[in-house]
Enzyme design. Sequence first.
Site, PDB file in Angstrom:
ATOM      1  N   MET A 114      -0.454   1.908   4.857  1.00  0.00           N
ATOM      2  CA  MET A 114      -0.343   0.675   3.282  1.00  0.00           C
ATOM      3  C   MET A 114      -0.723  -0.799   2.998  1.00  0.00           C
ATOM      4  O   MET A 114      -1.362  -1.132   2.376  1.00  0.00           O
ATOM      5  CB  MET A 114       0.768   1.508   2.021  1.00  0.00           C
ATOM      6  N   GLU A 115       0.260  -1.084   4.299  1.00  0.00           N
ATOM      7  CA  GLU A 115       0.736  -2.729   4.392  1.00  0.00           C
ATOM      8  C   GLU A 115      -1.159  -3.195   4.206  1.00  0.00           C
ATOM      9  O   GLU A 115      -1.282  -3.928   4.645  1.00  0.00           O
ATOM     10  CB  GLU A 115       1.589  -3.388   4.859  1.00  0.00           C
ATOM     11  N   LEU A 117       6.706   3.152  -5.087  1.00  0.00           N
ATOM     12  CA  LEU A 117       6.936   4.574  -4.065  1.00  0.00           C
ATOM     13  C   LEU A 117       7.227   3.659  -2.863  1.00  0.00           C
ATOM     14  O   LEU A 117       7.168   4.565  -1.897  1.00  0.00           O
ATOM     15  CB  LEU A 117       6.472   6.332  -4.242  1.00  0.00           C
ATOM     16  N   CYS A 118       5.993   2.974  -2.376  1.00  0.00           N
ATOM     17  CA  CYS A 118       6.209   1.946  -1.109  1.00  0.00           C
ATOM     18  C   CYS A 118       7.847   1.370  -0.313  1.00  0.00           C
ATOM     19  O   CYS A 118       7.953   0.925  -1.547  1.00  0.00           O
ATOM     20  CB  CYS A 118       5.181   1.350  -0.959  1.00  0.00           C
ATOM     21  N   HIS A 119       8.053   2.014   0.638  1.00  0.00           N
ATOM     22  CA  HIS A 119       9.624   0.739   0.779  1.00  0.00           C
ATOM     23  C   HIS A 119       9.406  -0.783   0.945  1.00  0.00           C
ATOM     24  O   HIS A 119       8.211  -0.359   1.767  1.00  0.00           O
ATOM     25  CB  HIS A 119       9.736   1.504   2.339  1.00  0.00           C
ATOM     26  N   ASP A 170     -13.969 -12.817  -5.267  1.00  0.00           N
ATOM     27  CA  ASP A 170     -13.090 -13.624  -6.877  1.00  0.00           C
ATOM     28  C   ASP A 170     -13.581 -15.409  -6.414  1.00  0.00           C
ATOM     29  O   ASP A 170     -14.096 -15.801  -6.907  1.00  0.00           O
ATOM     30  CB  ASP A 170     -11.830 -13.419  -7.288  1.00  0.00           C
TER      31      ASP A 170
END
Length: 160
Positions: free
Chosen positions: A114-115, A76-78, A129
């Site tokens: 969010m980014e 749902l993120c644009h 990692d």
Amino acid sequence: MSATFTHINQDGKANMVDVTAKEVTVRQAIAEAYVDMSAETLALIVNGQHHKGDVFATARIAGIMAAKKTSDIIPLCHPLALTKVEVNITAEPEYNRVRIESLCKLSGKTGVEMEALTAASVAALTIYDMCKAIQKDMVISSVKLLEKTGGKSGHFKAVE
């Protein structure tokens, strides 16, 4: 604080928010994350002696790439046309940790929180990692939004 869920439609189903009518503004978000590790692991990274190469450079690039792909991995993120992504990584030997700070910016109709959070998270995961063969008990922590500007909700700054 409003308890309105914008990603749920009137039928209770998940949907992408319609931002068509929103005003284009300059929007910026800053996020951070930490990776706690042993002094020995941190020294290998800082002294350029890690057998996999430049850990910080790799994590920085991974964070930038992740910010650009946020809408592919967070439902749902644009998809956004980011105009700036910056990932800064700092060793904090006094705490046996690495601090990651990301900044994302654009002119658009929706925020870039969010980014920025994705950039910091993926940079931290990349450090893990690359170092897991040396130390498996590293801890990624305190992923959070530090600040955001722009848009209808205005300025937000986390309380320290």
